[in-house]
Design an enzyme around this catalytic site. Structure first.
Site, mmCIF file in Angstrom:
data_model
loop_
_atom_site.group_PDB
_atom_site.id
_atom_site.type_symbol
_atom_site.label_atom_id
_atom_site.label_comp_id
_atom_site.label_asym_id
_atom_site.label_seq_id
_atom_site.Cartn_x
_atom_site.Cartn_y
_atom_site.Cartn_z
ATOM 1 C CE LYS A 1 -40.797 -49.828 19.615
ATOM 2 N NZ LYS A 1 -39.130 -50.085 19.463
ATOM 3 C CE LYS B 1 -33.589 -46.739 19.553
ATOM 4 N NZ LYS B 1 -33.984 -48.579 20.095
#
Length: 334
Positions: A254, A156
């Site tokens: 997702k 990230k």
């Protein structure tokens, strides 16, 4: 084989909260728990379950999910089908929970597995990334050494160019042979992205997720992509998929974004037709969220289904992570 019985269904909705082992930071956000909506559909004999974790960047929080799911209770209990659900609710966590509950109920009513009903091959274990939340370069390097050495590494970023470069260099130094992908979570603009890309190439980074903010996709026009760009926030539902061509190389599906397994499978198949690679990700749900996503993963090039690894506790039984792979026992769902 008889059709799914949807008459006289009872819908039960429940909120459950799963705290994290430690705060999880990405660009612009720090998370400490996942609040999920659990939907259960009962015909009096069988119960189908589904879970929604929502979509934080669209304001799809637990209150929003409850309101949406409650708004279709009457229609569902009056006999609305999974197919009709797609028009009753927009994409999001509530539809995801309900859609997956319908799939699970149908499988139990018919005595079959969801993968069979969906026309998939029998699922196999999948290589899944393990994600490093944003922190200092030193801490992230230590974390990279602490995770399963056989697992691909997802990093990230925060959008701070100097800090992100330090993170990437530190992690690559301690993990010279690892597959590494980075996720900018909308943290960059066209100018800073141009400075980041040579660093990613030099470090052998395999892919870059969502470099620019949702809504700024046109800023990618004309930018050379020296490594694959993956659309996440820019790719919410099936209708977004065609617009990705020429700006992205892959789409991250997702189920909370697209509203369930039904649309998730449709996106995977449409993306293939369009020449896009396919990835499956998650919104940090429990194993009940991972199980239907695991079926989408059977169609994907990249799998990122590590949400339960961040939770202080998961459901039991739960998915298993070993030797760089995620395994999903039949007992969990579907």
């Amino acid at each position: 084989m008889s059709a799914l019985t949807t008459k006289n269904l009872a819908l039960h909705l429940k909120v459950e909260r799963f705290p994290y082992l430690q705060p999880f930071q990405i660009s612009g956000h720090v998370f400490t728990e996942t609040a999920v909506l659990v939907a259960k559909l009962s015909d009096g004999e069988h119960v189908g379950c589904g879970e929604g974790a929502g979509v934080y960047f669209l304001g799809d929080d637990i209150g929003h999910m409850i309101a949406q799911a409650s708004s279709v209770r009457e229609a569902i209990e009056a006999g609305a089908s999974r197919e009709q659900l797609q028009a009753l609710l927009p994409p999001g966590g509530a539809r995801n929970a309900l859609d997956c509950a319908f799939w699970d109920l149908e499988a139990k009513q018919k005595g079959r597995r969801v993968w069979e009903l969906a026309g998939l091959d029998q699922p196999k274990a999948l290589r899944s990334t393990l994600t490093l939340g944003a922190s200092s370069a030193e801490k992230m390097a230590k974390a990279a050494l602490a995770i399963d050495p056989q697992a691909p590494v997802k990093v990230k970023l925060t959008g701070d160019l100097a800090e992100d470069i330090a993170r990437i260099v530190a992690i690559r130094t301690v993990r010279p042979d690892a597959w590494i992908g980075v996720d900018a979570n909308q943290g960059y603009n066209a100018g800073t992205l141009a400075q980041l890309l040579p660093v990613l190439v030099q470090a052998g980074v395999a892919q870059l997720e969502q470099p620019l903010p949702r809504g700024r996709e046109a800023d990618l026009d004309g930018i050379k992509r020296p490594l694959p760009f993956v659309a996440d926030e820019s790719a919410v539902s099936l209708k977004d998929t065609a617009s990705l061509v020429g700006r992205f190389d892959a789409v991250n599906i997702k189920l909370d974004k697209c509203g369930g397994l039904t649309e998730g499978l449709a996106i995977a198949r449409e993306a293939r037709k369009l020449g896009l690679d396919v990835m499956v990700g998650n919104m940090m749900g429990t194993s009940l969220s991972m199980a239907p996503s695991y079926l989408v993963g059977q169609l994907c090039d990249i799998v990122d289904l590590d949400g339960p690894t961040f939770l202080l506790r998961d459901r039991s039984p739960g998915v298993e992570y070993r030797e760089g792979m995620i395994h999903c026992p039949d007992e969990i769902w579907g």
